[in-house]
Design an enzyme around this catalytic site. Sequence first.
Site, PDB file in Angstrom:
ATOM      1  N   ARG A 102       0.868  -1.181   0.000  1.00 19.30           N
ATOM      2  CA  ARG A 102       0.000   0.000   0.000  1.00 19.30           C
ATOM      3  C   ARG A 102       0.906   1.232   0.000  1.00 19.30           C
ATOM      4  O   ARG A 102       1.684   1.418   0.914  1.00 19.30           O
ATOM      5  CB  ARG A 102      -0.895  -0.095   1.241  1.00 19.30           C
ATOM      6  CG  ARG A 102      -1.493   1.142   1.748  1.00 19.30           C
ATOM      7  CD  ARG A 102      -2.703   0.832   2.600  1.00 19.30           C
ATOM      8  NE  ARG A 102      -2.437   0.086   3.835  1.00 19.30           N
ATOM      9  CZ  ARG A 102      -1.821   0.571   4.906  1.00 19.30           C
ATOM     10  NH1 ARG A 102      -1.339   1.785   4.910  1.00 19.30           N
ATOM     11  NH2 ARG A 102      -1.666  -0.169   5.984  1.00 19.30           N
ATOM     12  N   HIS A 110      -3.470   3.761   5.341  1.00 18.43           N
ATOM     13  CA  HIS A 110      -4.563   2.781   5.303  1.00 18.43           C
ATOM     14  C   HIS A 110      -5.863   3.455   4.877  1.00 18.43           C
ATOM     15  O   HIS A 110      -6.568   3.003   3.980  1.00 18.43           O
ATOM     16  CB  HIS A 110      -4.731   2.148   6.682  1.00 18.43           C
ATOM     17  CG  HIS A 110      -6.044   1.490   6.904  1.00 18.43           C
ATOM     18  ND1 HIS A 110      -6.386   0.303   6.290  1.00 18.43           N
ATOM     19  CD2 HIS A 110      -7.116   1.853   7.649  1.00 18.43           C
ATOM     20  CE1 HIS A 110      -7.619  -0.032   6.650  1.00 18.43           C
ATOM     21  NE2 HIS A 110      -8.079   0.884   7.480  1.00 18.43           N
ATOM     22  N   TYR A 145       4.504   3.421  11.617  1.00 17.67           N
ATOM     23  CA  TYR A 145       4.726   1.982  11.759  1.00 17.67           C
ATOM     24  C   TYR A 145       5.471   1.331  10.600  1.00 17.67           C
ATOM     25  O   TYR A 145       5.722   0.141  10.618  1.00 17.67           O
ATOM     26  CB  TYR A 145       3.387   1.265  12.008  1.00 17.67           C
ATOM     27  CG  TYR A 145       2.317   1.524  10.969  1.00 17.67           C
ATOM     28  CD1 TYR A 145       2.294   0.794   9.791  1.00 17.67           C
ATOM     29  CD2 TYR A 145       1.356   2.504  11.165  1.00 17.67           C
ATOM     30  CE1 TYR A 145       1.328   1.034   8.834  1.00 17.67           C
ATOM     31  CE2 TYR A 145       0.373   2.748  10.216  1.00 17.67           C
ATOM     32  CZ  TYR A 145       0.366   2.012   9.058  1.00 17.67           C
ATOM     33  OH  TYR A 145      -0.599   2.260   8.109  1.00 17.67           O
TER      34      TYR A 145
END
Lengths: 489, 382
Positions: free
Chosen positions: B258, B262, B271
């Site tokens: 990705r 998100h 992260y």
Amino acid sequence: MSQDFLLPDLGEGIHEAEIIAIKVKVGQSVKEDDILFEVETDKAVVEVPSPFTGTVEAIHVKEGETAKTGCNMITIGSGSGDAKAPAKEEKKAEKVADTKTQILTPVGKASEANGGNGKTAPAPTAAPAQTAANSQSPAHHVNRDIPVPAAPAVRALARELKVDLYDVRPSGPHGRVMKEDVRSYAAGALESRVGSGSGSGSSSAVATSLRPAQPAISLHDKYGGGDDKADKTSGGSSMPSMQSTPSNLPDFSKQGEVERVPLRSIRKKIAQAMMKSWTTIPHVTTFDEADITGLNATLKSAEKSFAEKTGSRLTLTAVVIKAVVSALQKYPQFNSSLDDEKSEIIFKKYYNIGIAVATEKGLIVPVIHNADQKSLTQIAIELQDIANKTRAGKVELEKLQGGTFTITNIGAIGGTNMSPMINHPECAILGMARGADKPIVRNGNIEIGTILPLALSFDHRLADGAEAAYFVRHIINHLEHPLNFILEN
Amino acid sequence: MPRKPIEITEKIEYLSILDENANVDTKLEPKLDNDTLKKMYRFMLLGRRTDERMLKMQRTGRLGTFPQASGHEAVSIGSVSAIEKSDWHIPAYRELAGMLYRGWSLEKIILYWNGYEEGAVPPKGVNDLPYCVPVASQLLHAAGVGMAMNIKGDKKVALTYFGDGSSSEGDFHEALNFASVFKAPVIFVCQNNQYAISVPLSKQMNCKTLAQRAVAYGMPGIKVDGNDVLAMYVATKEAVDRAKAGGGPTLIEGLTYRFTPHTTADDPKRYRSEEESKEWFGKEPLTRFAKYLQNKGVMTAKDLEEMEAEVDAEIRAGIERSETLSKSEELMNPLAMFDHLYSTETEHLKEQKEELRQYLEHKKKGKKQQNHTAHPEVSSAK
């Protein structure tokens, strides 16, 4: 034709954002998609692009401010024409508000049922809203036939704090009551502003305990209305607070040019931390001197081989860290913290030594964890590593947490001594000034020796002057007679 | 009663045809005509640019929160181009490119993420279900669709999608198990982008591949380079042919990344390391496919440039249509929310609809009397 750009909800249910950077200036022409702002929400730092092409006519927010969603951020004119058609303008601005309302605040309808004027937060003229104290926020909910708009978590909090939601002045969009509103109402901070005297006297103790966990409150709230003293005086905000001072300041610009810079980021955190330390810890500082003539010579002689072996410098600070750990083991009160609420002293059985590092942005204190379990070599290497990383702004978050005692060394710059301020919630801080050659008396003769001035500031609630003197003496004994390091094991 | 090993012979293969440097394995390369190849690229591009434009809209308050799809184009297009219009396309929420390929209009997509249920109405002429946001629930829909087709004797397949996070949901197990037991013609495609919001794959499962879970359900599984549209096509085509011949379901794992947060409310910097993101940006699906098309002589650099301009104009027009529609009286009518659940209105819904109608009337009158500035809703309905 000018168009206003109102701050949208940049995530899911985000109701405010801090303006980190403004990327454009008034008069500058911008194209659609050009980045206007960099803002930080609870969840992320995001870039906000321009929805229009045109010229920046006005910027309504400042860097460092916190803007609520719906707040007018910037006005952009469509290039050549100036503001000719104000009626149309307004309509356009309202349309933006419309879309926003539809998309982002489905509960908005509640405010209508409220009986108040339906249009609240997203009015195009709304001034940049900063805190709950914003004078533009709507009146509280007086009609008891209609439920107060508030999220379930807010209702639960209100029940817990025994707050009647009808009494709380809302700061959310469309008259929604937010958690902060309930908290500040419970703390009595809002009481004086609203001017209604009802229903909060009992809950201030609960609110005080909640306060530290609440990051979004202003300095005024943090220091002015929340602590014990303020509660006792019961007059609301009688504590001297940082925010109330500006109004008492003279107009400096009369004397010459001045520049106003928002207090933010690290500077703001330092200001808050120091205020907390100074106002909550009774400081006492004890001064002493160590004759490090011998130690200095030893360090110098080992300098080269140590550097070749490890790539790091063997410094006086590293030795002082070891001496401090030894002193902390002997005098554990200097490695403790006071739990005011429970009236307990917390003795920590680990030794995490913070080192104050000056950076471009301000003072940062990385921590050497478990210094008691590390050799002098390991400490010297780690010290240099975290100091370099801190200065480069690359130190890991966990390296900034968990300190039990702090050392600050201004010796490289100068200073005959100092009075350092405790790094809250620790008990003490050791200041090292410049170790310099001075005439000293040895065996009745005046000789030249290297003298290191030391200063220990400590929390007088946890330790007394005699113990502090012993503590510093213990450190000095190790520095003057390094053999002690070996003897004590 | 001895203790003896049970042989499990299935092997999980990994398939890659077009690598990140656009080197192609000519033995495995599918035979697709130029128009199909061009169409595939066009919808990958349209998906990417729409996704980028939508983020800008969200950041300026013109769109609600949405999950971004950049990076997932090859998995989506590679698989969707291997099914027929009459087959079923049952997306999760990162199949933007595939939905556009299936004929979903841009305005519908934008309406959907702005909260209009009109955006969930599938286009005519295809068998599509709308976006499905609750993770893994669409897998059960797909299994059910597949089982129904078996009962009806329909020779079609259902193609459905899910993420690596979904594979830890109970729905995933139920769907794969039912589909396999009943030999339902379903193709389960995993958009394995290696993160379930912030949870990395290493915390999601303790297996070498996601595809090997197929073994446990008794169906074929394959792991594919999910940034390689040709490999995704080949793997899906095999699965489709098998399903149509009565061979039951297949699990395809497309390994991808990705390139975005998100959703619009997420900050991946917290992260994921920069090095990791950079490494994966180098494996991006559009760049290698564009190179492949140029190397093959299907498109020139100029063609690609023209397509960019065309796509950009198409997106702008779509947004404009969507924003006009979203202000229209029809879409702004709150009474319409009662119309779509049942084919004929039930008594209790009739009652509720009437109640709301009266309330709206009452409000309108109240406003006029008080001579207030009209509420946005009322003003735009006039």
